[in-house]
Design an enzyme around this catalytic site. Structure first.
Site, PDB file in Angstrom:
ATOM      1  N   SER A 278      29.418  21.720  41.849  1.00 25.84           N
ATOM      2  CA  SER A 278      28.397  21.020  43.090  1.00 25.84           C
ATOM      3  C   SER A 278      28.641  21.123  44.437  1.00 25.84           C
ATOM      4  O   SER A 278      28.658  21.325  45.341  1.00 25.84           O
ATOM      5  CB  SER A 278      27.851  19.731  42.981  1.00 25.84           C
ATOM      6  OG  SER A 278      26.960  19.655  41.982  1.00 25.84           O
TER       7      SER A 278
ATOM      8  N   LYS B 187      27.592  23.637  46.752  1.00 26.78           N
ATOM      9  CA  LYS B 187      26.367  23.310  47.979  1.00 26.78           C
ATOM     10  C   LYS B 187      26.912  23.162  49.498  1.00 26.78           C
ATOM     11  O   LYS B 187      26.195  23.073  49.801  1.00 26.78           O
ATOM     12  CB  LYS B 187      26.376  21.165  47.603  1.00 26.78           C
ATOM     13  CG  LYS B 187      25.120  21.752  45.937  1.00 26.78           C
ATOM     14  CD  LYS B 187      24.808  19.937  45.508  1.00 26.78           C
ATOM     15  CE  LYS B 187      23.614  20.389  44.670  1.00 26.78           C
ATOM     16  NZ  LYS B 187      24.513  20.298  43.376  1.00 26.78           N
TER      17      LYS B 187
ATOM     18  N   SER C  29      24.503  15.012  46.107  1.00 26.98           N
ATOM     19  CA  SER C  29      24.160  15.976  45.058  1.00 26.98           C
ATOM     20  C   SER C  29      22.843  16.599  44.191  1.00 26.98           C
ATOM     21  O   SER C  29      23.008  16.673  42.977  1.00 26.98           O
ATOM     22  CB  SER C  29      25.734  16.077  43.801  1.00 26.98           C
ATOM     23  OG  SER C  29      25.765  17.239  43.880  1.00 26.98           O
TER      24      SER C  29
END
Length: 421
Positions: free
Chosen positions: A128, A131, A183
């Site tokens: 993640s 991101k 997330s």
């Protein structure tokens, strides 16, 4: 008398040969050409992440798996960033024990100096942490108050999810908090939809990575779920985070401990707690991001401020045992501040210049009036000593030749005069 002339010529030739034999080694030793530095040998582990443990990176039917990204001839960030293993300044304490991360990078968030690292350009998976790259595209292209209507596909993504609902509207800023604090994969897909769809968003993410010099990074999904060709490195994630923390919307979101998304259809608001457990616990913590997939394992980025210094840490492919990842991050942040305190020499630099983006001057081989290609080949010595030992040797040789010519001419005239008597 002709024999005398021949003897004179022989003596002159012998003298010139001896002079040249002595002068050339002297010139070579007095002004040696500097050795052309060899590029740092690439770490053997650099090219691609480890083999996946599941089928998440299996390409769709009829499609080939992407080839690994090319490894730059010169490691981005300096020669030492191409090293394998631990990369630390000379004469400093070793990094703390208990760090399980396969790769990590400590940086000064203000200067961009890399304070210490381990396998900085070895390619891993971001989970993640990708991101952060998606967030950069979003804050660049979308306005904070712009409304986004969530689609059914957005809301039904593989979780971790924030819980946004299909048909409801949220602002870009609200979604950004859900993306970075918790997330949310549903939020990542919603932002990708607003940016033109998944494929278009991936093109924008990878384009941005290339422009800022993240040469190890290729996003295969907007959320960080593993996919064919997914790749990054601790160095690249440090570079992306360094760039992201300059964006006010990003820095504000990662520093937020609690947040609420508005409820819909009479439902209560959706509470969001920041996943980063150092926030509010580690002194001066500024925020960061966590990540996990089966293939990537645990990934982490965080930053803190102390005594006027801002230090950031990225950990890639870490394990929670025997030391929790946030504790590993805390120890490395302490280590980074200790290096700052003793003013240890940096081992690299966060470098935003993409290698492919050569300037007009660089393409022509010139920079500031100096021919770069010649300097790299050793021509720089001529610039430092335009005349030098070699020039003096040539001058002496020319003088001897001229003097020899006069001597031979004189001998010939003398011999001719004697013959005429």
């Amino acid at each position: 008398m002709h024999s005398a002339s021949r003897r004179s010529l022989k003596v002159l030739a012998t003298t010139l040969a001896a002079t040249i034999a002595l002068a050339i080694p002297a010139a070579a030793s007095a002004a040696p050409r500097p050795a052309v530095p060899k590029p740092a040998e690439a770490c053997a582990k650099n090219a691609a992440p480890p083999a996946p443990v599941d089928t998440s990176e299996k390409p769709a039917p009829g499609q080939a798996s992407p080839s690994p990204l090319p490894v730059p001839a010169q490691p981005v960030g300096g020669a030492r960033m191409g090293e394998c293993g631990t990369v630390v300044p000379a004469d400093v304490l070793n990094p703390p024990d208990g760090v399980t991360a396969a790769s990590w990078v400590l940086q000064d968030l203000d200067t961009g100096n890399v304070l210490a690292a381990k396998d900085p350009h070895v390619r891993e998976r971001p989970a993640s942490l990708i991101k952060t790259l998606l967030a950069l595209v979003a804050v660049t292209e979308l306005k904070p108050e712009q409304p986004i209507t969530v689609t059914k596909e957005d809301a039904e993504q593989e979780c971790t999810c924030v819980g946004i609902e299909a048909g409801e509207q949220y602002t870009v800023d609200q979604l950004l908090h859900g993306l970075l604090m918790h997330s949310g994969n549903d939020v990542a897909h919603a932002l990708a939809t607003a940016l033109g769809g998944v494929d278009a968003t991936l093109a924008k993410m990878n384009g941005l990575a290339a422009r800022i010099g993240a040469t190890d990074t290729r996003a295969a999904t907007p959320s960080g779920l593993d996919g064919p060709g997914m790749s990054t490195s601790a160095y690249d994630l440090s570079l992306i985070f360094h760039y992201a923390m300059k964006q006010p919307e990003f820095a504000k979101a990662v520093a937020t401990k609690q947040y609420e998304l508005p409820g819909s259809n009479g439902k209560p608001a959706i509470p969001i707690l920041n996943d980063n457990k150092l926030l509010g616990v580690y002194p001066g913590f500024l925020g960061g991001k966590t990540g996990f997939t089966d293939d990537a394992r645990h990934t982490y980025v965080g930053a803190a401020q102390r005594d006027g210094k801002r230090v950031a840490i990225v950990l890639v492919r870490a394990e929670q045992q025997p030391t929790p990842v946030v504790s590993q991050a805390s120890k490395l942040l302490d280590y980074g501040f200790a290096l700052e305190k003793v003013k240890a020499d940096p081992v690299g630099k966060i470098d935003y210049q993409a290698p492919a983006a050569a300037t007009t001057e660089e393409k022509s081989g010139k920079a500031g009036g100096t021919n770069v290609a010649n300097a790299a080949a050793g021509g720089g010595a001529a610039a430092e000593d335009a005349f030098g030992t070699t020039g003096w040797v040539i001058t002496v040789l020319v003088f001897l030749i001229i003097a020899g010519g006069f001597a031979v001419g004189y001998q010939r005239k003398k011999a001719q005069a004697e013959q005429d008597r």
